[in-house]
Write an enzyme that holds these catalytic residues in place. Structure first.
Site, PDB file in Angstrom:
ATOM      1  N   ASP A  11       0.867  -1.181   0.000  1.00 18.20           N
ATOM      2  CA  ASP A  11       0.000   0.000   0.000  1.00 18.20           C
ATOM      3  C   ASP A  11       0.903   1.229   0.000  1.00 18.20           C
ATOM      4  OD1 ASP A  11      -2.278   1.619   0.134  1.00 18.20           O
ATOM      5  OD2 ASP A  11      -2.411   1.494   2.316  1.00 18.20           O
ATOM      6  N   SER A  12       0.290   2.376  -0.242  1.00 15.59           N
ATOM      7  CA  SER A  12       1.055   3.615  -0.173  1.00 15.59           C
ATOM      8  C   SER A  12       1.371   3.997   1.265  1.00 15.59           C
ATOM      9  CB  SER A  12       0.283   4.763  -0.838  1.00 15.59           C
ATOM     10  OG  SER A  12      -0.923   5.008  -0.139  1.00 15.59           O
ATOM     11  N   CYS A  75      -4.492  -1.611  -1.875  1.00 18.42           N
ATOM     12  CA  CYS A  75      -4.715  -0.194  -2.151  1.00 18.42           C
ATOM     13  C   CYS A  75      -5.662  -0.088  -3.336  1.00 18.42           C
ATOM     14  CB  CYS A  75      -3.379   0.482  -2.461  1.00 18.42           C
ATOM     15  SG  CYS A  75      -3.513   2.199  -3.029  1.00 18.42           S
ATOM     16  N   GLU A 153      -3.948   7.734   8.887  1.00 22.58           N
ATOM     17  CA  GLU A 153      -2.529   7.581   9.223  1.00 22.58           C
ATOM     18  C   GLU A 153      -2.241   8.194  10.595  1.00 22.58           C
ATOM     19  OE1 GLU A 153       0.448   6.761   7.060  1.00 22.58           O
ATOM     20  OE2 GLU A 153      -0.901   5.648   5.735  1.00 22.58           O
ATOM     21  N   CYS A 189     -11.275   2.900  -0.035  1.00 22.75           N
ATOM     22  CA  CYS A 189      -9.871   3.156   0.243  1.00 22.75           C
ATOM     23  C   CYS A 189      -9.548   2.314   1.460  1.00 22.75           C
ATOM     24  CB  CYS A 189      -9.619   4.633   0.535  1.00 22.75           C
ATOM     25  SG  CYS A 189      -7.942   4.973   1.148  1.00 22.75           S
ATOM     26  N   HIS A 191      -7.565   2.683   3.758  1.00 25.74           N
ATOM     27  CA  HIS A 191      -7.382   3.461   4.979  1.00 25.74           C
ATOM     28  C   HIS A 191      -8.703   3.650   5.742  1.00 25.74           C
ATOM     29  CE1 HIS A 191      -3.478   4.668   3.265  1.00 25.74           C
ATOM     30  NE2 HIS A 191      -3.163   5.121   4.463  1.00 25.74           N
TER      31      HIS A 191
END
Length: 270
Positions: A11-12, A75, A153, A189, A191
């Site tokens: 993932d990023s 992702c 994050e 997403c 996240h």
């Protein structure tokens, strides 16, 4: 002999942990390498050509280094843009992450569905096709938010999340005339499942959240069904391509996901 080749999650940032968790639950003895391309973070605000070039090249080098049995692109943005190129470049199973529009449509009673993702994901023709195929009788409301990625994050770093920040991030979605009827929201997403509680608190009505994590876990288990695993679980490895300080801040959260060892690996050295 047991096969100690890992499953590599990519993932990023740390959003892919929401995909890793259900996979570890199904395959507790699977060796894990989790790669966060924080040197390229965030993908959702980058150009499609840049992602299409970066992801296959980076995964090719990671495959050489870690020799995984399977790669999960955890992702949505990377998957919707680069999945086909990665599969063409690498001779091993690649599992992508796509917006969970089908299960959301199956669960929706009001037939109004929200799709929350990054800007890069929600504008993809792939989302158009999924909506047409699986939610043709639904009103599908899309909204892209880079701010939610940043908040997820921050949450994993232990920073407090202000409810107002989440409310502002999804305000355009809730401003749609049909938003009051929305009863299902696709977290497009990886996240965003990490912010499920905060998102529900920001939405006036109760909604059902769907994401790709459980489906990906089942797919990984199926693809590895005849393979051997080490006799005992081993500590997972988290790899960061950018700032080593980021990995340090996340160490406690990573440990909760079974990632006990952290490596800082600058992207230029891959």
């Amino acid at each position: 002999m047991a096969d100690d080749r890992p499953i590599l999650f990519f993932d990023s940032g740390v959003g892919g942990l929401s995909v890793l968790a259900p996979t570890r639950a199904l395959l507790p003895r699977a060796p894990i390498v989790y790669v966060a391309d924080d040197a390229g973070f965030p993908y959702g605000t980058r150009g499609e050509a840049e992602i299409a070039a970066r992801v296959p090249a980076l995964l090719g080098r990671l495959a050489e280094r870690y020799r995984p049995r399977l790669i999960v692109i955890a992702c949505n943005t990377a998957s919707t843009i680069a999945l086909a190129a990665v599969r063409a470049a690498l001779d091993l199973p690649i599992v992508g992450t796509v917006p969970a529009i089908k299960p959301a449509a199956e669960r929706s009673i009001s037939r109004v569905i929200g799709v929350l993702g990054t800007d890069a994901t929600v504008r993809q023709p792939y989302v158009d096709r999924l909506s047409a195929e699986f939610a043709g009788d639904c009103t599908v409301l899309r909204h892209g938010s880079a701010r939610l990625v940043e908040l997820a994050e921050a949450k994993l770093r232990g920073q407090p999340i202000e409810p107002r920040e989440v409310e502002l991030a999804i305000a355009p979605l809730l401003a749609h005339p049909s938003a009051r009827e929305m009863d299902a929201v696709v977290l497009a997403c990886t996240h965003f499942p990490l912010l499920a509680d905060e998102l529900q608190a920001a939405i006036p009505q109760q909604v059902l959240f769907t994401d790709g994590g459980p489906g990906i876990a089942r797919r990984v288990a199926f693809l590895t069904r005849d393979q051997e695993w080490p006799a005992k679980p081993s500590p997972g490895v988290a790899v960061f391509t950018g700032d080593a300080n980021v990995a340090t801040e996340l160490r406690e959260s990573l440990a909760r996901f079974g990632l006990a060892r952290v490596e800082a690996l600058h992207h230029r050295s891959l």
